[in-house]
Design an enzyme around this catalytic site. Sequence first.
Site, PDB file in Angstrom:
ATOM      1  CE1 TYR A   1      30.848 107.721 -13.968  1.00 29.35           C
ATOM      2  CE2 TYR A   1      28.703 108.804 -14.773  1.00 29.35           C
ATOM      3  CZ  TYR A   1      29.497 107.788 -14.359  1.00 29.35           C
ATOM      4  OH  TYR A   1      28.775 106.594 -14.290  1.00 29.35           O
TER       5      TYR A   1
ATOM      6  N   GLY B   1      32.234  97.810  -5.369  1.00 32.69           N
ATOM      7  CA  GLY B   1      31.372  98.737  -5.381  1.00 32.69           C
ATOM      8  C   GLY B   1      29.925  98.626  -5.129  1.00 32.69           C
TER       9      GLY B   1
ATOM     10  CG  ASP C   1      44.137 102.527 -10.551  1.00 32.20           C
ATOM     11  OD1 ASP C   1      43.341 102.213 -11.359  1.00 32.20           O
ATOM     12  OD2 ASP C   1      44.751 103.607 -10.411  1.00 32.20           O
TER      13      ASP C   1
END
Length: 313
Positions: free
Chosen positions: A148, A13, A59
Amino acid sequence: MSKKTVLISGGAGFLGSHLCDWFIGHGFRVIAVDNLITGSLRNVAHLKANKDFKFIKQDVSKPFKVTGKIDYVMHFASPASPVDYMNHPIATMLVGSYGTHNLLEIARIKKAVFLMASTSEIYGDPLVHPQVESYWGNVNPNGPRSIYDEAKRYAEAAAFAYKRVYKMDVKVVRIFNTYGPRMQIKDGRVVPNFIDQILNDQPLTVYGNGQQTRSFCYVDDLVDGITRLLLSKISGPVNIGNPKEFTILEFANLIRKKYNPKAQIIYKPLPQDDPQQRQPNISLARKELGWEPKVPLEDGIGRTMDWFAKNYR
Ligand code: UDP
């Protein structure tokens, strides 16, 4: 002396890949783990041939094993832009909850130091300003951002529970708005949006009346703060961010002035629960880590603009 090994979830990322660079540059072995839902292999392509770098597509919300010794576990996997996490609401909750547990378990079994990326979002729409670590926040528990915000709040709770129960060395960094090369141009955040709009001669989109504030930190400063925290004796949580605060309208005008004074501003609706103000109090980072940001916004935006122009044109 044998090299230390760091496992970085979200290693492909935006922030994770900059951390990979820092650790490789400082003589560590790096295992980057990412499921690539918002990360990209392009971010770590330059490390592929390095013998100290390993990439695992995984994942982290699902249990997984890693062989060999690990000295540090850094949990940076999660969609992080409001557009991304609202597009992946379930994955965001799972990586903050199950993902955090799985990485805490790896850290426990390997006797590694655990550091997790928390966020200024845990303060919600803050009633205390600037935000100090002792503030508990003002979060809508079931609004569109909650997937989030609450996942990160839960992750902090999990990390400190492991610290209390297993006496583990855990560290929590609360990251404020960070920008720089390797953000995705379409991730919907204000910095890539404005840069994309400037590069394509489009009007700048300001949400609401533009009086809401944010404080923008350049990625190199952030990595410096995070790595100082990792190698320090403290757990935090520690705010890492740039305390220079701008209204979004001021930020739009700063970009227009520098890159295209003729660019128009168009106003769009303010997203639900968009925090009205945000500025980190960084006294703790200054005192305990000897850290403060060094890159002024104009310089950082210049470097980011150059990178986007080269990589997306
Ligand atoms: N924003 C904006 N125009 C855009 C994108 C975002 O005015 O094209 C605003 C957004 O409403 C928020 C601020 O800029 O008030 C920062 O948004 P961003 O998505 O970058 O991150 P956030 O701090 O909300 O997580």
